[in-house]
Design a protein around this motif. Structure first.
Motif, PDB file in Angstrom:
ATOM      1  N   PHE A   5       0.924  -1.256  -0.009  1.00  0.00           N
ATOM      2  CA  PHE A   5      -0.140   0.036   0.143  1.00  0.00           C
ATOM      3  C   PHE A   5       0.792   1.172  -0.038  1.00  0.00           C
ATOM      4  O   PHE A   5       1.931   1.146   0.334  1.00  0.00           O
ATOM      5  CB  PHE A   5      -1.057  -0.023   1.276  1.00  0.00           C
ATOM      6  CG  PHE A   5      -2.200  -1.065   1.267  1.00  0.00           C
ATOM      7  CD1 PHE A   5      -2.916  -0.883   0.282  1.00  0.00           C
ATOM      8  CD2 PHE A   5      -1.910  -2.164   1.935  1.00  0.00           C
ATOM      9  CE1 PHE A   5      -4.086  -1.981   0.580  1.00  0.00           C
ATOM     10  CE2 PHE A   5      -2.928  -3.205   1.985  1.00  0.00           C
ATOM     11  CZ  PHE A   5      -3.965  -2.944   0.971  1.00  0.00           C
ATOM     12  N   PRO A   6       0.489   2.256  -0.468  1.00  0.00           N
ATOM     13  CA  PRO A   6       1.288   3.449  -0.498  1.00  0.00           C
ATOM     14  C   PRO A   6       1.342   4.308   0.771  1.00  0.00           C
ATOM     15  O   PRO A   6       1.226   5.553   0.692  1.00  0.00           O
ATOM     16  CB  PRO A   6       0.532   4.437  -1.716  1.00  0.00           C
ATOM     17  CG  PRO A   6      -0.795   4.059  -1.470  1.00  0.00           C
ATOM     18  CD  PRO A   6      -0.867   2.555  -1.247  1.00  0.00           C
ATOM     19  N   PHE A   7       1.156   3.643   1.890  1.00  0.00           N
ATOM     20  CA  PHE A   7       1.212   4.202   3.125  1.00  0.00           C
ATOM     21  C   PHE A   7       1.451   3.074   4.249  1.00  0.00           C
ATOM     22  O   PHE A   7       1.344   1.960   4.026  1.00  0.00           O
ATOM     23  CB  PHE A   7      -0.090   4.943   3.742  1.00  0.00           C
ATOM     24  CG  PHE A   7      -1.153   4.122   3.467  1.00  0.00           C
ATOM     25  CD1 PHE A   7      -1.780   3.848   2.301  1.00  0.00           C
ATOM     26  CD2 PHE A   7      -1.637   3.443   4.461  1.00  0.00           C
ATOM     27  CE1 PHE A   7      -3.083   2.938   2.046  1.00  0.00           C
ATOM     28  CE2 PHE A   7      -2.753   2.287   4.409  1.00  0.00           C
ATOM     29  CZ  PHE A   7      -3.458   2.188   3.477  1.00  0.00           C
ATOM     30  N   GLN A  26      -8.412   0.177   8.948  1.00  0.00           N
ATOM     31  CA  GLN A  26      -7.326   1.041   8.318  1.00  0.00           C
ATOM     32  C   GLN A  26      -7.710   1.417   6.847  1.00  0.00           C
ATOM     33  O   GLN A  26      -7.135   2.313   6.386  1.00  0.00           O
ATOM     34  CB  GLN A  26      -6.118   0.310   8.549  1.00  0.00           C
ATOM     35  CG  GLN A  26      -5.777   0.026  10.069  1.00  0.00           C
ATOM     36  CD  GLN A  26      -4.565   0.287  10.437  1.00  0.00           C
ATOM     37  OE1 GLN A  26      -3.514   0.779   9.660  1.00  0.00           O
ATOM     38  NE2 GLN A  26      -4.007  -0.196  11.664  1.00  0.00           N
ATOM     39  N   ALA A  30      -8.207   5.048   5.208  1.00  0.00           N
ATOM     40  CA  ALA A  30      -7.283   5.328   4.127  1.00  0.00           C
ATOM     41  C   ALA A  30      -8.063   5.981   2.675  1.00  0.00           C
ATOM     42  O   ALA A  30      -7.929   6.870   2.142  1.00  0.00           O
ATOM     43  CB  ALA A  30      -6.346   4.254   3.480  1.00  0.00           C
ATOM     44  N   ASP A  33      -9.729   9.270   4.007  1.00  0.00           N
ATOM     45  CA  ASP A  33      -8.858  10.643   3.846  1.00  0.00           C
ATOM     46  C   ASP A  33      -8.176  10.867   2.721  1.00  0.00           C
ATOM     47  O   ASP A  33      -7.388  11.391   2.715  1.00  0.00           O
ATOM     48  CB  ASP A  33      -8.011  10.601   5.331  1.00  0.00           C
ATOM     49  CG  ASP A  33      -7.015   9.416   5.314  1.00  0.00           C
ATOM     50  OD1 ASP A  33      -6.877   8.793   4.282  1.00  0.00           O
ATOM     51  OD2 ASP A  33      -6.638   9.314   6.364  1.00  0.00           O
ATOM     52  N   GLY A  34      -8.333   9.881   1.734  1.00  0.00           N
ATOM     53  CA  GLY A  34      -7.878   9.936   0.328  1.00  0.00           C
ATOM     54  C   GLY A  34      -6.471   9.397   0.309  1.00  0.00           C
ATOM     55  O   GLY A  34      -5.821   9.706  -0.921  1.00  0.00           O
ATOM     56  N   ARG A  35      -5.825   8.623   1.228  1.00  0.00           N
ATOM     57  CA  ARG A  35      -4.499   8.145   1.041  1.00  0.00           C
ATOM     58  C   ARG A  35      -4.723   7.095  -0.065  1.00  0.00           C
ATOM     59  O   ARG A  35      -3.878   6.746  -0.841  1.00  0.00           O
ATOM     60  CB  ARG A  35      -4.151   7.510   2.403  1.00  0.00           C
ATOM     61  CG  ARG A  35      -3.332   8.539   3.103  1.00  0.00           C
ATOM     62  CD  ARG A  35      -3.115   8.102   4.536  1.00  0.00           C
ATOM     63  NE  ARG A  35      -4.119   7.434   5.222  1.00  0.00           N
ATOM     64  CZ  ARG A  35      -4.131   6.615   6.240  1.00  0.00           C
ATOM     65  NH1 ARG A  35      -3.360   6.131   6.782  1.00  0.00           N
ATOM     66  NH2 ARG A  35      -5.412   6.399   6.670  1.00  0.00           N
ATOM     67  N   LEU A  36      -5.984   6.474  -0.017  1.00  0.00           N
ATOM     68  CA  LEU A  36      -6.389   5.344  -1.428  1.00  0.00           C
ATOM     69  C   LEU A  36      -7.230   6.252  -1.945  1.00  0.00           C
ATOM     70  O   LEU A  36      -8.525   6.222  -1.756  1.00  0.00           O
ATOM     71  CB  LEU A  36      -6.808   4.322  -0.837  1.00  0.00           C
ATOM     72  CG  LEU A  36      -5.821   3.249  -0.333  1.00  0.00           C
ATOM     73  CD1 LEU A  36      -6.510   2.017  -0.010  1.00  0.00           C
ATOM     74  CD2 LEU A  36      -4.790   2.940  -1.417  1.00  0.00           C
ATOM     75  N   GLY A  37      -6.855   6.989  -3.343  1.00  0.00           N
ATOM     76  CA  GLY A  37      -7.906   7.715  -3.906  1.00  0.00           C
ATOM     77  C   GLY A  37      -8.769   6.767  -5.046  1.00  0.00           C
ATOM     78  O   GLY A  37      -8.503   5.707  -5.026  1.00  0.00           O
ATOM     79  N   THR A  40      -8.345   3.500  -7.431  1.00  0.00           N
ATOM     80  CA  THR A  40      -6.806   2.897  -7.166  1.00  0.00           C
ATOM     81  C   THR A  40      -7.322   1.702  -7.126  1.00  0.00           C
ATOM     82  O   THR A  40      -8.248   1.105  -6.437  1.00  0.00           O
ATOM     83  CB  THR A  40      -6.265   3.641  -5.906  1.00  0.00           C
ATOM     84  OG1 THR A  40      -6.353   4.748  -5.671  1.00  0.00           O
ATOM     85  CG2 THR A  40      -4.943   2.743  -5.720  1.00  0.00           C
TER      86      THR A  40
END
Lengths: 480, 480
Positions: A5-7, A26, A30, A33-37, A40
């Motif tokens: 994952f990108p975080f 989790q 994500a 809050d946009g961490r996974l747009g 994706t």
């Protein structure tokens, strides 16, 4: 290995509500809050399972939940993608829409309350005192008297700091019982120790900036309060002398500690460590939250001075509670605050709930002033001491091959470490079966940092004579 | 004119604790968080006084306080400069040192609790109900019964959401009394409405980002809860139909409103405005906090549906309290939350104080279930109605030249506007002398934004027959 994952995705171990739920939360956070747009693609379940050390079914179940809630769009024969939540406004899912409006901080796994465990009435559970010997008649009598007094007074908003008579009674109580030097003016009445943690966290933490040292393992609800206030937690190891003070990083602004009886290992912070902690605080201009949740019950040894007693510089906030000495549902605790912090602390209390309920405060004040608390603690100390002795005997006897008690002279529980850590799974399983309520100290650990395996046993609601038979049953299972 | 300070300094008007204290606090906060750095010369008192419209003595007194506390270094024959606080570490001022460790948010003037006003027992004070007619005997009896039941149950930690029997009783109560559609599962028990505001603020506000519309004038402790959670407040005007919904900026994420009985003007939010507010919320994906603090007491007119009742989309959080229908020190309120927000709201409650005290919850549940609340409200409605009639008569009679009542059909207070705003200082002075407790609605205004002058009169603890004489005395003073 490339991250899936990108975080950073760290799952709490053990996960109180299961790994599926932890992973699901989790990922949802994500997405929210946009961490996974939107759009994706989610990594393949097999890859996620391998990277996180999970069973594949766990990952599939978490993905399924996300699909069911509409956060993720399944694609036949291809990887699922994150749904476009913006397009779903006006759709009929107020759930997903609403959650996007919440402060995403509250989706942190550490802030999800544990599902209460169903336990038999008599068990080794931690943190609950004996109800059978509580002076219910006295409590009822004082209640009736307080209500009569109450019926003659005009209504109004009591002071945020607490009723003067209760603050006075608490100041006297902690001076006598714990040698804590304070006057009524230093005492703020709270709705249990948990509210004290919340008030202090909100007062002392600058969100996103303040680093707070917490014991590891340590009391999870305290960590939750500091996390929710925006603290960066720094877990610090605990050994047989308590918090490893020389491992504190220089830049922590607050240190939270349970010196009388570490939660959950039961050890006491040694006098050299106490001195070292206060010296550290002086050197680095640090504040200390001293959580003394069950230190009234001492079974030998000279009591060590509270940090508050040793402190000469107004750095220590001493937190006490009546949850263990009386009962948890009373919801009464207190902070003894340094003089400079009294007014701002009262402002926080005023802002969060104005004041604690007044009639219970009146009853409690009378209970303390008339010596009933001191009497009850004295009586219960003897009862708990007998249970503790039976527990130590049963650990040394039937379970001596597997467990070794950790040093503990106070409180309502003690812990025993595994002599051979490899036995942990079998011993934990036997305890789950035959010593319900006993808890691996791992349950108190910060996610991702595992302390040495140990089991904590409460003796608040177990009878002394029930302990040896339970341990004999565990022994039989373990010898099989 | 050039600004005198390198940051916006807005003083609350009127300043509840005096302008000196307000100025002192803002300057201290600026020194603590570095907006006024060490060595910065303070502008001359004369210049500050002119720029802020203050008396010079006020500024001198605020400077003197800063000097006394060591925040400012006086210089003979020259302007004082901000002290170097870093150098003062290790000095003997734990006060100044300690304060630098606090979250500076708590030094905002809006978060300082007002010093309670000393008032006679019978007065026009707002928000306090009649104690003389409270069914103390019933309350005592239910208390004794609850404690007997309690004495037979094991101790434990009650659910964060509240006791099931109380949530059930509250759901039935609001369905009957306010046509609020909900089931027990939607109800979260809080420690008074103030805790409900705090929980909602923490849940709904992303610190530093979320804009929250508040009524102006409006209830200051609600604003404090949202400010403390990091909200950006947007004050919105109130007229005779309540909140001016068409003045809401599009980007507010939360709207807080008192539709049944605006605090403090007493007006009701009209039905068109209610519909407009919900349409606004739908259009802009906004959430609504509906604060219904004393709507049980209605004196005519058809009750308007609660926003919660009209809401079809799960956007409204309905906040109720027993502080006015029973008594404030009970500290019991509740939130009826949309289904999607129930679990996260319970997580916040769990984090801040675990649960509200259980015995009071048991008593309250019985009080509701057995119909005592409905009976008490019915009885008190007649009593308050008589007082309200006497008040309206006295406003129209002796004070008719100066005051005009604002439309109000509910609650424990009403407001009257000045017919000629220029009379405000004289009328306010007369009220301070002869109608103690009456409060200018200005006291409820957001700093810097002044509503039309009006006076609010409570009738919770004033006898009907005492109202006309008090107003006659005011009239004599005003005619002088």
């Amino acid at each position: 290995m490339e991250p899936v994952f990108p975080f950073a995705l760290v799952l709490p171990r053990p996960a109180p509500d299961g790994l599926t739920r932890a992973l699901h939360q989790q990922l949802r956070a994500a997405i929210l809050d946009g961490r996974l747009g939107a759009g994706t693609p989610l990594p393949a379940t097999r890859r996620v399972a391998a990277a996180l050390g999970l069973g594949r079914n766990t990952v599939v179940a978490a993905y399924d939940l996300l699909v069911a809630e509409g956060y993720v769009q399944p694609r036949t024969g291809a990887t699922a993608v994150v749904a476009d939540l913006a397009h779903r406004r006006g759709s009929r899912s107020p759930h997903a829409r609403g959650e996007r409006r919440l402060d995403p901080a509250w989706s942190m796994p550490e802030l999800q309350p544990e599902t209460p465990r169903i336990l038999p009435e008599r068990s080794f559970r931690l943190g609950v005192p004996e109800h059978r010997l509580f002076p219910h008649d006295t409590w009822r009598r004082l209640n009736a008297r307080a209500l009569r007094r109450w019926s003659r007074a005009p209504f109004g908003y009591p002071p945020s700091e607490g009723l003067p008579e209760l603050r006075e009674a608490i100041a006297r109580h902690v001076a006598l019982a714990r040698a804590v030097a304070c006057s009524a003016g230093d005492v703020l009445v709270t709705s249990g120790a948990q509210q004290a943690f919340d008030l202090l966290a909100r007062l002392l933490v600058v969100p996103g900036r303040t680093r707070v040292a917490v014991e590891n393992p340590g009391y999870p609800p305290l960590r939750a309060a500091f996390l929710a206030a925006g603290a960066q937690l720094v877990p610090v190891r605990v050994d047989d002398e308590g918090l490893c003070v020389d491992e504190l990083p220089d830049d922590v602004r607050v240190v939270s500690v349970t010196p009388s009886h570490q939660s959950p290992t039961g050890v006491a912070l040694s006098l050299p460590r106490r001195r070292a902690l206060l010296a550290f605080a002086r050197r680095h201009d640090t504040l200390v939250v001293e959580d003394d949740y069950d230190g009234e019950f001492r079974f030998g040894g000279r009591p060590l001075d509270a940090l508050q007693t040793l402190d000469r510089e107004g750095r220590v906030f001493y937190v006490g509670t009546f949850s263990k000495s009386l009962f948890p549902a009373l919801r009464k605790g207190f902070v003894v605050a340094p003089e400079w912090a009294r007014a701002p602390l009262a402002a926080v209390k005023h802002c969060v709930d104005s004041h604690s309920d007044a009639i219970t405060q009146m009853v409690l004040a009378d209970f303390l002033r008339e010596g009933h608390l001191a009497r009850h603690v004295r009586r219960m100390r003897a009862v708990y001491d007998a249970r503790r002795a039976a527990l130590l005997e049963a650990i040394a006897g039937p379970l001596g091959h597997w467990l070794e008690p950790m040093p503990s002279e106070a409180g309502l529980h003690l812990a025993a470490r595994l002599r051979d850590p490899r036995d942990a799974p079998r011993v934990f399983a036997a305890a789950r079966r035959d010593a319900p309520g006993a808890q691996p100290t791992l349950d108190y650990a910060v996610a991702g940092v595992e302390p040495e395996p140990a089991l904590a046993f409460g003796y608040g609601v177990i009878d002394a004579e029930a302990i040896a038979p339970a341990f004999a049953r565990m022994r039989r299972v373990l010898l099989r």
